[in-house]
Design a protein around this motif. Structure first.
Motif, PDB file in Angstrom:
ATOM      1  N   ARG A 138       0.831  -1.197   0.000  1.00  0.00           N
ATOM      2  CA  ARG A 138       0.000   0.000   0.000  1.00  0.00           C
ATOM      3  C   ARG A 138       0.868   1.250   0.000  1.00  0.00           C
ATOM      4  NH1 ARG A 138      -3.251  -1.155   5.403  1.00  0.00           N
ATOM      5  NH2 ARG A 138      -1.060  -1.401   6.051  1.00  0.00           N
ATOM      6  N   GLY A 139       0.398   2.278  -0.706  1.00  0.00           N
ATOM      7  CA  GLY A 139       1.110   3.540  -0.733  1.00  0.00           C
ATOM      8  C   GLY A 139       0.820   4.388   0.491  1.00  0.00           C
ATOM      9  N   LYS A 140       1.432   5.543   0.546  1.00  0.00           N
ATOM     10  CA  LYS A 140       1.159   6.506   1.605  1.00  0.00           C
ATOM     11  C   LYS A 140      -0.301   6.965   1.463  1.00  0.00           C
ATOM     12  CE  LYS A 140       5.954   8.098   1.169  1.00  0.00           C
ATOM     13  NZ  LYS A 140       6.837   9.240   0.841  1.00  0.00           N
ATOM     14  N   PRO A 141      -1.066   7.158   2.529  1.00  0.00           N
ATOM     15  CA  PRO A 141      -0.690   7.386   3.928  1.00  0.00           C
ATOM     16  C   PRO A 141      -0.512   6.123   4.765  1.00  0.00           C
ATOM     17  CG  PRO A 141      -3.040   7.670   3.710  1.00  0.00           C
ATOM     18  CD  PRO A 141      -2.509   7.407   2.325  1.00  0.00           C
ATOM     19  N   GLU A 142      -0.655   4.945   4.163  1.00  0.00           N
ATOM     20  CA  GLU A 142      -0.398   3.727   4.935  1.00  0.00           C
ATOM     21  C   GLU A 142       1.093   3.650   5.272  1.00  0.00           C
ATOM     22  OE1 GLU A 142      -2.870   2.087   6.021  1.00  0.00           O
ATOM     23  OE2 GLU A 142      -4.345   3.125   4.783  1.00  0.00           O
ATOM     24  N   PRO A 143       1.473   2.965   6.338  1.00  0.00           N
ATOM     25  CA  PRO A 143       2.858   2.992   6.814  1.00  0.00           C
ATOM     26  C   PRO A 143       3.794   2.019   6.102  1.00  0.00           C
ATOM     27  CG  PRO A 143       1.528   1.701   8.310  1.00  0.00           C
ATOM     28  CD  PRO A 143       0.572   2.276   7.293  1.00  0.00           C
ATOM     29  N   ASP A 144       3.297   1.278   5.119  1.00  0.00           N
ATOM     30  CA  ASP A 144       4.044   0.153   4.557  1.00  0.00           C
ATOM     31  C   ASP A 144       5.464   0.494   4.121  1.00  0.00           C
ATOM     32  OD1 ASP A 144       1.281  -0.392   4.637  1.00  0.00           O
ATOM     33  OD2 ASP A 144       1.442  -1.911   3.091  1.00  0.00           O
ATOM     34  N   VAL A 145       5.627   1.589   3.380  1.00  0.00           N
ATOM     35  CA  VAL A 145       6.948   1.887   2.823  1.00  0.00           C
ATOM     36  C   VAL A 145       7.940   2.234   3.927  1.00  0.00           C
ATOM     37  CG1 VAL A 145       6.516   4.356   2.396  1.00  0.00           C
ATOM     38  CG2 VAL A 145       8.147   3.106   0.971  1.00  0.00           C
ATOM     39  N   TYR A 146       7.482   2.923   4.978  1.00  0.00           N
ATOM     40  CA  TYR A 146       8.391   3.275   6.070  1.00  0.00           C
ATOM     41  C   TYR A 146       8.712   2.068   6.943  1.00  0.00           C
ATOM     42  CZ  TYR A 146       8.451   8.164   4.893  1.00  0.00           C
ATOM     43  OH  TYR A 146       8.667   9.356   4.236  1.00  0.00           O
TER      44      TYR A 146
END
Length: 220
Positions: A138-146
């Protein structure tokens, strides 16, 4: 103790949001769609697959999302070849942070554009880890990438501090449990509730120093 600084790309290291808006707005108009007043704010932080579906469906382009993504990204690449809109002090700031912190990059741009920008700016070797939201669920605003960045660095999120400009980016980093520094873009300011998530707000990259980072309270 903060051990790593995680940079966003668009709006932090490159002034690309006006370019993204111009390219996607023209693409929507050219393909019979209808740009909405809140389209740009909604798009900021979306992963490639997310914004391609949004242009295709919600904005009425009607093409297959994979085709939408391919055509828009190709146009962005052509724009970057002509003029790479680096933020003032971006390269110096990234290298300066390396004197005290590990460095990573968490971007909603597609991998092809991330690599093009970092190569052109001679920043490829500056980052220990770079992740596109294409590479997470999932992209931002979800926290996945961080969360993926912290995992790749083998650090807890609380040992990282994110540098963000957009509402979705601020929400993403905060939801991951990272400390957050906001550098709002004057033309695309974050929403008040998102900006309130920041532990520190700066006017520009020149204010991002190791002393300012060390002043940010640790998160539990």
């Amino acid at each position: 103790m903060i051990q790593a600084v995680v940079f966003d790309l668009d709006g932090i290291l490159i002034d690309s949001e006006p370019v993204w808006e111009e390219v996607r707005r023209a693409y929507v108009d050219r393909n019979g769609g209808q740009w909405q007043p809140d389209s740009q704010s909604r798009l900021m932080g979306m992963s490639t697959s997310e914004w391609a579906r949004y242009l295709s469906g919600d904005l009425g382009v009607g093409k297959d999302p994979a085709v939408v993504a391919e055509e828009v990204i190709a146009e962005m690449g052509r724009r970057y070849e002509v003029d790479l809109p680096l933020m003032p002090g971006a390269v110096d700031t990234v290298y300066r942070m390396g004197d005290g912190y590990r460095r990573a990059l968490a971007s909603s741009s597609p991998r092809s554009l991330i690599d093009r920008v970092l190569d052109s700016a001679e920043l490829t070797q500056a980052f220990e880890v770079t992740i596109s939201t294409e590479e997470v669920a999932r992209g931002k605003p979800e926290p996945d990438v961080y969360l993926a960045i912290a995992d790749r660095l083998r650090l807890g999120p609380e040992a990282c501090i994110a540098v963000e400009d957009s509402s979705n980016g601020l929400r993403s980093a905060s939801a991951a449990g990272m400390a957050v520094i906001a550098i709002p873009h004057p033309s695309y300011p974050p929403q008040f509730d998102a900006l309130a998530l920041a532990d520190l707000t700066l006017d520009n990259l020149s204010e991002l120093t190791m002393e300012r980072i060390s002043s940010v309270p640790e998160r539990d």
